[in-house]
Design a protein around this motif. Structure first.
Motif, mmCIF file in Angstrom:
data_model
loop_
_atom_site.group_PDB
_atom_site.id
_atom_site.type_symbol
_atom_site.label_atom_id
_atom_site.label_comp_id
_atom_site.label_asym_id
_atom_site.label_seq_id
_atom_site.Cartn_x
_atom_site.Cartn_y
_atom_site.Cartn_z
ATOM 1 N N UNK A 1 -7.997 40.219 -107.192
ATOM 2 C CA UNK A 1 -8.416 39.697 -105.796
ATOM 3 C C UNK A 1 -7.336 40.129 -104.916
ATOM 4 N N UNK A 2 -5.983 40.390 -105.094
ATOM 5 C CA UNK A 2 -5.066 40.760 -103.968
ATOM 6 C C UNK A 2 -5.299 42.187 -103.865
ATOM 7 N N UNK A 3 -5.413 43.041 -104.947
ATOM 8 C CA UNK A 3 -5.862 44.608 -104.651
ATOM 9 C C UNK A 3 -7.275 44.597 -103.875
ATOM 10 N N UNK A 4 -8.303 43.843 -104.047
ATOM 11 C CA UNK A 4 -9.502 43.885 -103.394
ATOM 12 C C UNK A 4 -9.110 43.449 -101.920
ATOM 13 N N UNK A 5 -8.401 42.623 -101.674
ATOM 14 C CA UNK A 5 -8.212 41.907 -100.284
ATOM 15 C C UNK A 5 -7.415 43.260 -99.695
ATOM 16 N N UNK A 6 -6.567 43.761 -100.372
ATOM 17 C CA UNK A 6 -5.727 44.958 -99.814
ATOM 18 C C UNK A 6 -6.330 46.388 -99.717
ATOM 19 N N UNK A 7 -7.466 46.343 -100.348
ATOM 20 C CA UNK A 7 -8.406 47.586 -100.158
ATOM 21 C C UNK A 7 -9.175 47.404 -98.859
ATOM 22 N N UNK A 8 -9.551 46.339 -98.547
ATOM 23 C CA UNK A 8 -10.368 45.905 -97.698
ATOM 24 C C UNK A 8 -9.707 45.736 -96.219
ATOM 25 N N UNK A 9 -8.407 46.106 -96.285
ATOM 26 C CA UNK A 9 -7.625 45.766 -94.964
ATOM 27 C C UNK A 9 -6.950 44.739 -94.547
ATOM 28 N N UNK B 1 -4.307 42.200 -95.041
ATOM 29 C CA UNK B 1 -2.926 42.468 -95.640
ATOM 30 C C UNK B 1 -2.441 41.065 -95.915
ATOM 31 N N UNK B 2 -2.726 39.977 -95.174
ATOM 32 C CA UNK B 2 -2.302 38.399 -95.045
ATOM 33 C C UNK B 2 -2.886 38.099 -96.408
ATOM 34 N N UNK B 3 -4.297 38.052 -96.590
ATOM 35 C CA UNK B 3 -4.793 37.530 -97.814
ATOM 36 C C UNK B 3 -4.392 38.106 -99.139
ATOM 37 N N UNK B 4 -3.931 39.610 -98.745
ATOM 38 C CA UNK B 4 -3.397 40.356 -100.094
ATOM 39 C C UNK B 4 -2.115 39.888 -100.567
ATOM 40 N N UNK B 5 -1.244 39.562 -99.399
ATOM 41 C CA UNK B 5 0.085 39.187 -99.607
ATOM 42 C C UNK B 5 0.176 37.576 -100.385
ATOM 43 N N UNK B 6 -0.859 36.873 -99.952
ATOM 44 C CA UNK B 6 -1.010 35.340 -100.308
ATOM 45 C C UNK B 6 -1.218 35.534 -101.991
ATOM 46 N N UNK B 7 -2.364 36.299 -102.271
ATOM 47 C CA UNK B 7 -3.185 36.287 -103.481
ATOM 48 C C UNK B 7 -2.042 37.103 -104.463
ATOM 49 N N UNK B 8 -1.446 38.070 -103.872
ATOM 50 C CA UNK B 8 -0.066 38.868 -104.610
ATOM 51 C C UNK B 8 0.981 37.830 -105.013
ATOM 52 N N UNK B 9 1.514 37.036 -103.989
ATOM 53 C CA UNK B 9 2.466 36.225 -104.269
ATOM 54 C C UNK B 9 2.280 35.179 -105.421
ATOM 55 N N UNK B 10 0.924 34.635 -105.106
ATOM 56 C CA UNK B 10 0.225 33.835 -106.300
ATOM 57 C C UNK B 10 0.338 34.588 -107.712
ATOM 58 N N UNK B 11 -0.008 35.879 -107.797
ATOM 59 C CA UNK B 11 -0.119 36.570 -108.999
ATOM 60 C C UNK B 11 1.201 36.775 -109.684
ATOM 61 N N UNK B 12 2.261 36.754 -108.630
ATOM 62 C CA UNK B 12 3.519 37.003 -109.166
ATOM 63 C C UNK B 12 4.090 35.708 -109.688
#
Length: 62
Positions: free
Chosen positions: A27-35, A37-48
């Motif tokens: 989901x982090x990658x999906x949000x990043x691909x759609x531009x 960045x805030x949601x991608x960072x949030x889900x990326x931090x959760x994944x980490x």
């Protein structure tokens, strides 16, 4: 019981931990691909955090 308690018996099988981590990281990658960045960072931090909790310090005996 904590709100984000990942040390429950439900997460003992490895496939469940991989699935939850994979969905979160995906989901982090999906949000990043759609531009988004805030949601991608949030889900990326959760994944980490999940990767650390599930694959580094997880104890099946808990």
């Amino acid at each position: 019981m904590k709100f984000f308690d990942v040390r429950t018996p439900w997460f003992r099988p490895m496939w469940r931990r991989i699935l939850v981590f994979g969905v979160t990281a995906g989901w982090s990658g999906f949000e990043l691909a759609n531009g988004n960045a805030g949601w991608a960072l949030l889900f990326g931090a959760a994944a980490a955090w999940l990767a650390y909790q599930f694959f580094v310090v997880f104890d099946r005996a808990d």
